[in-house]
Scaffold this active site. Structure first.
Site, short mmCIF file in Angstrom:
data_model
loop_
_atom_site.label_atom_id
_atom_site.label_comp_id
_atom_site.label_asym_id
_atom_site.label_seq_id
_atom_site.Cartn_x
_atom_site.Cartn_y
_atom_site.Cartn_z
N GLU A 258 -23.96 -49.66 49.59
CA GLU A 258 -23.84 -48.37 48.88
C GLU A 258 -24.36 -47.14 49.61
OE1 GLU A 258 -25.68 -49.00 45.02
OE2 GLU A 258 -24.25 -50.52 44.44
N GLU B 208 -18.78 -58.43 43.35
CA GLU B 208 -19.53 -58.25 42.09
C GLU B 208 -18.58 -58.02 40.91
OE1 GLU B 208 -22.71 -55.36 42.48
OE2 GLU B 208 -23.08 -55.89 44.58
C1 HAH Z 1 -24.60 -53.00 41.99
N1 HAH Z 1 -24.62 -51.58 41.98
C2 HAH Z 1 -25.59 -53.57 42.99
O1 HAH Z 1 -24.97 -53.84 44.24
C3 HAH Z 1 -26.25 -54.84 42.49
O2 HAH Z 1 -27.24 -55.22 43.41
C4 HAH Z 1 -26.87 -54.64 41.14
O3 HAH Z 1 -27.53 -55.81 40.70
C5 HAH Z 1 -25.81 -54.22 40.20
C6 HAH Z 1 -24.77 -53.49 40.63
C7 HAH Z 1 -23.63 -50.97 41.16
C8 HAH Z 1 -23.95 -49.62 40.63
C9 HAH Z 1 -25.24 -49.23 40.30
O4 HAH Z 1 -26.28 -50.07 40.45
C10 HAH Z 1 -25.50 -47.93 39.82
C11 HAH Z 1 -24.46 -47.07 39.65
C12 HAH Z 1 -23.20 -47.47 39.95
C13 HAH Z 1 -22.95 -48.74 40.43
#
Ligand code: HAH
Length: 340
Positions: A136, A246
């Site tokens: 990210e 995911e």
């Molecule tokens: C993901 N982010 C992460 O990669 C993962 O490690 C986590 O457990 C859940 C989702 C997605 C995300 C976020 O955390 C915040 C805003 C948008 C998307």
């Protein structure tokens, strides 16, 4: 007690296409054990291999939970994806600080990162076959074309150079591991082009990177199938493997904050059946590029979406229901690869 399962295992149905994975944690390894063992041939640690979980202080590693997950993968002969080495969240402050509480020097940050990666990647080398090395780092802000990378302490200290360094350190720690760049909103055309540009530039610099992870936190309405298809085609042009890392299909639009449902509506479930069928039909069409499809959970009894983006609101994003029984969506996904 193990449930008797009448349905065919997803991993067997899809064995000629791609791995079928699930995010797990030490609790779900217990509460979903037989479901996981039966349907999935790949797992990812939901939180337990993140920097804060493994390395809360410079002189302290906490491997217990990650070790439980690694042991489950070894015992079941499952593939294990490592998640994640560099991220702006769930990363401890000490990593970025000097003794005076100010920002650490770039060289210090890189030395700490290298040491972390050596330790963590080294420890799970026998079982983790691929790592989400960087998670990210692309900005969602479409207006600002100068800030195509997300602001973070990584950027403050090192500028964009931390990205390439992370891949180099991971490759050094395990030359056989497949190294991924992973991000969300990956099918948004604007962000897609930024991700493409980042990975292309890493490749041009000769940085070891082997795959692009599409988080695929999707819902009943977004993104469109055309956007998904265009994203897969674009990333495939990099010549790297693609994984959905995911996947979940929320029953709510992202902006929808309603909190009144205790079960999904009939309309929601019907849309979800169709959606899953179309998604997996699309993924099968690109199977030569896609090596794994990992859900961010396994069944509707546990999902991070019960707390995101609305705290305490139940969601039902998977192919298995709250009692871990196959939903109609499972049947649709199974039928695509069942000979008639
Ligand atoms: C993901 N982010 C992460 O990669 C993962 O490690 C986590 O457990 C859940 C989702 C997605 C995300 C976020 O955390 C915040 C805003 C948008 C998307």
């Amino acid at each position: 007690m193990d449930l008797l399962r009448a349905e065919a295992p997803l991993k067997a149905l899809y064995k000629d296409a791609f791995h079928i994975g699930a995010a797990v944690n030490p609790r779900t390894i217990e509460s979903q054990r037989s479901l996981l063992a039966y349907h999935y041939n790949s797992i990812t640690a939901e939180n337990e291999m993140k920097f804060s979980s493994l390395h809360p202080q410079e002189d302290q590693y906490t491997f217990e939970d990650a070790d439980v997950i690694a042991a489950f993968a070894r015992e079941q002969g499952m593939a294990l994806r490592g998640h994640t080495l560099v991220w702006h969240n769930q990363t401890p402050d000490w990593l970025f600080e000097n003794e005076k509480g100010g920002l650490a020097e770039k060289e210090v940050l890189f030395a700490r990162l290298r040491s972390h990666i050596q330790t963590v990647v080294g420890r799970y080398k026998d079982v983790v076959y691929c790592w989400d090395v960087v998670n990210e780092v692309i900005s969602d802000d479409e207006n600002d074309d100068n800030s195509f990378l997300r602001p973070s302490k990584w950027m403050d200290i090192a500028g964009e150079s931390f990205i390439a360094k992370a891949f180099e350190f991971a490759h050094e720690a395990d030359p056989q591991a497949l190294l991924f760049y992973n991000d969300y909103n990956e099918s948004n055309p604007h962000k897609r082009e930024r991700i493409y540009r980042l990975v292309r530039s890493l490749l041009d610099q000769g940085i070891p990177i082997h795959g692009v992870g599409l988080q695929a936190h999707w819902n009943l309405y977004d993104p469109s199938l055309d956007e998904m298809r265009s994203a897969i085609e674009r990333y495939a042009q990099l010549g790297l493997q693609i994984q959905l890392t995911e996947l979940d299909v929320s029953v709510f639009r992202f902006e929808d904050r309603r909190k009144d449902l205790v079960r999904p509506t009939k309309e929601m479930l019907e849309l979800q059946d169709e959606r899953y069928e179309s998604i997996f039909r699309l993924l099968l069409n690109y199977r030569e590029h896609i090596s794994a499809v990992t859900f961010w959970g396994a069944a509707d009894d546990y999902t991070w979406l019960d707390d995101f983006p609305v705290r305490g609101r139940k969601n039902w994003p998977f192919l298995f229901d709250e009692l871990q029984r196959p939903k109609e969506a499972y049947q649709r996904v199974a039928q695509l690869v069942t000979p008639k």
